[in-house]
Write a protein that holds these residues in place. Structure first.
Motif, PDB file in Angstrom:
ATOM      1  N   ILE A 118     -66.636  -7.222 -11.009  1.00  0.00           N
ATOM      2  CA  ILE A 118     -67.908  -7.190 -10.466  1.00  0.00           C
ATOM      3  C   ILE A 118     -67.816  -7.871  -8.806  1.00  0.00           C
ATOM      4  CG2 ILE A 118     -70.231  -8.148 -10.800  1.00  0.00           C
ATOM      5  CD1 ILE A 118     -69.158  -6.198 -12.809  1.00  0.00           C
ATOM      6  N   PRO A 119     -68.436  -7.227  -7.996  1.00  0.00           N
ATOM      7  CA  PRO A 119     -68.323  -7.765  -6.388  1.00  0.00           C
ATOM      8  C   PRO A 119     -69.428  -8.881  -6.398  1.00  0.00           C
ATOM      9  CG  PRO A 119     -69.404  -5.770  -6.674  1.00  0.00           C
ATOM     10  CD  PRO A 119     -68.912  -5.976  -7.943  1.00  0.00           C
ATOM     11  N   LEU A 120     -69.278  -9.741  -5.269  1.00  0.00           N
ATOM     12  CA  LEU A 120     -70.156 -10.852  -5.137  1.00  0.00           C
ATOM     13  C   LEU A 120     -71.079 -10.280  -4.231  1.00  0.00           C
ATOM     14  CD1 LEU A 120     -67.480 -13.567  -4.608  1.00  0.00           C
ATOM     15  CD2 LEU A 120     -68.917 -13.366  -6.589  1.00  0.00           C
ATOM     16  N   LYS A 121     -72.383 -10.656  -4.149  1.00  0.00           N
ATOM     17  CA  LYS A 121     -73.411 -10.393  -2.911  1.00  0.00           C
ATOM     18  C   LYS A 121     -72.976 -10.483  -1.865  1.00  0.00           C
ATOM     19  CE  LYS A 121     -78.287 -10.317  -2.425  1.00  0.00           C
ATOM     20  NZ  LYS A 121     -79.629 -11.168  -2.886  1.00  0.00           N
ATOM     21  N   GLU A 122     -72.401 -11.613  -1.577  1.00  0.00           N
ATOM     22  CA  GLU A 122     -71.819 -11.691  -0.044  1.00  0.00           C
ATOM     23  C   GLU A 122     -70.822 -10.751   0.437  1.00  0.00           C
ATOM     24  OE1 GLU A 122     -71.427 -14.294  -2.536  1.00  0.00           O
ATOM     25  OE2 GLU A 122     -73.511 -15.179  -1.938  1.00  0.00           O
ATOM     26  N   LYS A 123     -69.936 -10.307  -0.564  1.00  0.00           N
ATOM     27  CA  LYS A 123     -69.118  -9.394  -0.366  1.00  0.00           C
ATOM     28  C   LYS A 123     -69.770  -7.815  -0.084  1.00  0.00           C
ATOM     29  CE  LYS A 123     -65.005  -7.209   0.075  1.00  0.00           C
ATOM     30  NZ  LYS A 123     -64.395  -7.295   1.364  1.00  0.00           N
ATOM     31  N   VAL A 124     -70.557  -7.581  -0.744  1.00  0.00           N
ATOM     32  CA  VAL A 124     -71.500  -6.263  -0.737  1.00  0.00           C
ATOM     33  C   VAL A 124     -72.011  -6.368   0.775  1.00  0.00           C
ATOM     34  CG1 VAL A 124     -73.468  -4.992  -1.373  1.00  0.00           C
ATOM     35  CG2 VAL A 124     -71.976  -5.931  -3.071  1.00  0.00           C
ATOM     36  N   LYS A 125     -72.690  -7.594   1.149  1.00  0.00           N
ATOM     37  CA  LYS A 125     -73.365  -7.595   2.439  1.00  0.00           C
ATOM     38  C   LYS A 125     -72.420  -7.430   3.539  1.00  0.00           C
ATOM     39  CE  LYS A 125     -76.002 -10.535   5.387  1.00  0.00           C
ATOM     40  NZ  LYS A 125     -76.708 -11.874   5.602  1.00  0.00           N
ATOM     41  N   VAL A 181     -83.866  -4.717   1.700  1.00  0.00           N
ATOM     42  CA  VAL A 181     -83.039  -3.839   0.562  1.00  0.00           C
ATOM     43  C   VAL A 181     -82.006  -4.432   0.259  1.00  0.00           C
ATOM     44  CG1 VAL A 181     -84.043  -1.857   1.947  1.00  0.00           C
ATOM     45  CG2 VAL A 181     -81.658  -2.568   2.441  1.00  0.00           C
ATOM     46  N   GLY A 182     -81.243  -5.552   0.250  1.00  0.00           N
ATOM     47  CA  GLY A 182     -80.055  -6.261   0.122  1.00  0.00           C
ATOM     48  C   GLY A 182     -79.946  -6.237  -1.407  1.00  0.00           C
ATOM     49  N   ASP A 183     -81.182  -6.644  -1.823  1.00  0.00           N
ATOM     50  CA  ASP A 183     -81.110  -7.030  -3.481  1.00  0.00           C
ATOM     51  C   ASP A 183     -81.113  -5.857  -4.105  1.00  0.00           C
ATOM     52  OD1 ASP A 183     -81.349  -9.725  -3.226  1.00  0.00           O
ATOM     53  OD2 ASP A 183     -83.381  -9.786  -3.597  1.00  0.00           O
ATOM     54  N   SER A 184     -81.690  -4.608  -3.745  1.00  0.00           N
ATOM     55  CA  SER A 184     -81.746  -3.176  -4.256  1.00  0.00           C
ATOM     56  C   SER A 184     -80.229  -2.714  -4.359  1.00  0.00           C
ATOM     57  CB  SER A 184     -82.640  -2.269  -3.699  1.00  0.00           C
ATOM     58  OG  SER A 184     -83.927  -2.947  -4.227  1.00  0.00           O
ATOM     59  N   VAL A 185     -79.712  -2.901  -3.164  1.00  0.00           N
ATOM     60  CA  VAL A 185     -78.121  -2.327  -2.922  1.00  0.00           C
ATOM     61  C   VAL A 185     -77.368  -3.048  -3.901  1.00  0.00           C
ATOM     62  CG1 VAL A 185     -76.494  -2.181  -1.244  1.00  0.00           C
ATOM     63  CG2 VAL A 185     -78.552  -1.554  -0.446  1.00  0.00           C
ATOM     64  N   TYR A 186     -77.308  -4.477  -3.802  1.00  0.00           N
ATOM     65  CA  TYR A 186     -76.408  -5.280  -4.680  1.00  0.00           C
ATOM     66  C   TYR A 186     -76.879  -4.947  -6.273  1.00  0.00           C
ATOM     67  CZ  TYR A 186     -73.924  -8.830  -6.774  1.00  0.00           C
ATOM     68  OH  TYR A 186     -73.141  -9.801  -7.714  1.00  0.00           O
ATOM     69  N   HIS A 187     -77.863  -4.858  -6.669  1.00  0.00           N
ATOM     70  CA  HIS A 187     -78.159  -4.194  -7.936  1.00  0.00           C
ATOM     71  C   HIS A 187     -77.654  -2.918  -8.305  1.00  0.00           C
ATOM     72  CE1 HIS A 187     -80.232  -7.878  -9.187  1.00  0.00           C
ATOM     73  NE2 HIS A 187     -81.086  -7.849  -8.179  1.00  0.00           N
ATOM     74  N   SER A 188     -77.855  -1.937  -7.417  1.00  0.00           N
ATOM     75  CA  SER A 188     -76.842  -0.742  -7.772  1.00  0.00           C
ATOM     76  C   SER A 188     -75.588  -0.792  -7.815  1.00  0.00           C
ATOM     77  CB  SER A 188     -77.661   0.349  -6.490  1.00  0.00           C
ATOM     78  OG  SER A 188     -76.796   0.106  -5.398  1.00  0.00           O
ATOM     79  N   MET A 189     -74.996  -1.716  -7.090  1.00  0.00           N
ATOM     80  CA  MET A 189     -73.559  -1.883  -7.008  1.00  0.00           C
ATOM     81  C   MET A 189     -72.971  -2.366  -8.276  1.00  0.00           C
ATOM     82  SD  MET A 189     -72.459  -0.781  -4.129  1.00  0.00           S
ATOM     83  CE  MET A 189     -73.751   0.012  -3.730  1.00  0.00           C
ATOM     84  N   LEU A 190     -74.176  -3.497  -8.689  1.00  0.00           N
ATOM     85  CA  LEU A 190     -73.749  -3.923 -10.205  1.00  0.00           C
ATOM     86  C   LEU A 190     -73.718  -3.112 -11.235  1.00  0.00           C
ATOM     87  CD1 LEU A 190     -75.738  -7.580 -10.158  1.00  0.00           C
ATOM     88  CD2 LEU A 190     -73.206  -7.128  -9.937  1.00  0.00           C
ATOM     89  N   PHE A 244     -70.505  -1.112 -11.152  1.00  0.00           N
ATOM     90  CA  PHE A 244     -69.387  -1.921 -11.280  1.00  0.00           C
ATOM     91  C   PHE A 244     -69.450  -2.496 -12.864  1.00  0.00           C
ATOM     92  CE2 PHE A 244     -68.457  -1.994  -7.004  1.00  0.00           C
ATOM     93  CZ  PHE A 244     -67.459  -1.232  -6.952  1.00  0.00           C
ATOM     94  N   LYS A 245     -70.628  -2.727 -13.306  1.00  0.00           N
ATOM     95  CA  LYS A 245     -70.570  -2.885 -15.031  1.00  0.00           C
ATOM     96  C   LYS A 245     -70.818  -1.773 -16.105  1.00  0.00           C
ATOM     97  CE  LYS A 245     -73.291  -7.174 -14.401  1.00  0.00           C
ATOM     98  NZ  LYS A 245     -74.168  -8.097 -14.678  1.00  0.00           N
ATOM     99  N   ILE A 246     -71.358  -0.930 -15.821  1.00  0.00           N
ATOM    100  CA  ILE A 246     -71.675   0.165 -16.680  1.00  0.00           C
ATOM    101  C   ILE A 246     -71.446   1.713 -16.302  1.00  0.00           C
ATOM    102  CG2 ILE A 246     -73.570  -1.143 -18.081  1.00  0.00           C
ATOM    103  CD1 ILE A 246     -75.701   0.907 -16.634  1.00  0.00           C
ATOM    104  N   GLY A 247     -70.788   1.605 -15.083  1.00  0.00           N
ATOM    105  CA  GLY A 247     -70.409   2.956 -14.319  1.00  0.00           C
ATOM    106  C   GLY A 247     -71.498   4.179 -14.008  1.00  0.00           C
TER     107      GLY A 247
END
Length: 108
Positions: free
Chosen positions: A11-18, A47-56, A59-62
Motif C-alpha cells: 500500500i503506497p503512502l499518501k506522501e508517495k502518491v503526492k 483532489v488529493g484525497d480522492s486520488v489517494y483513495h482510488s490508489m488505495l 492496491f488493496k482490492i485490485g
C-alpha cells in the motif's frame, strides 16, 4: 517470488502518491477526461484525497474506477496537409490517475 509479488501490492503512502503526481509532467497530454498533470498538481488540496483513495482501492482490492483505463488513440499529422498514414504519428491519451498507478508499478 512471493516477496516480488508483495512488493507490487504494498500500500503506497499518501506522501508517495503526492510525490509521484508532482514528479510527472504537468503539461503531459490530457486523458480522455481532459485533465492533465497541471490540473492534479494545481488542485491537489481539493483532489488529493480522492486520488489517494482510488490508489488505495487499486492496491488493496485490485479495483479501479470504471473507465479509468480508457485511452484515446489520436493521429497527429507530421506535415501540413498530411494525406497518407505515414504522415501521421499516433499517440495515446491515457487518464492521469492511471498513469500514476502505472508509474508506481514500474518503480517497484
Amino acid at each position: 517470488m512471493r516477496r516480488q509479488c508483495s512488493l507490487l501490492t504494498n500500500i503506497p503512502l499518501k506522501e508517495k502518491v503526492k510525490s509521484v503526481v508532482f514528479d510527472m509532467g504537468e503539461d503531459s497530454a490530457p486523458g480522455p477526461d481532459g485533465f492533465n498533470g497541471c490540473f492534479f498538481q494545481h488542485f491537489w488540496d481539493v483532489v488529493g484525497d480522492s486520488v489517494y483513495h482510488s490508489m488505495l482501492k487499486f492496491f488493496k482490492i485490485g479495483w479501479i474506477l470504471p473507465s479509468l483505463n480508457s485511452n484515446l488513440a489520436v493521429l497527429i499529422p507530421k506535415v501540413p496537409k498530411a494525406d497518407t498514414i505515414n504522415n501521421f504519428r499516433p499517440i495515446t491519451l491515457a487518464n492521469f490517475q492511471f498513469k500514476v498507478i502505472t508509474k508506481f508499478l514500474v518503480e517497484r
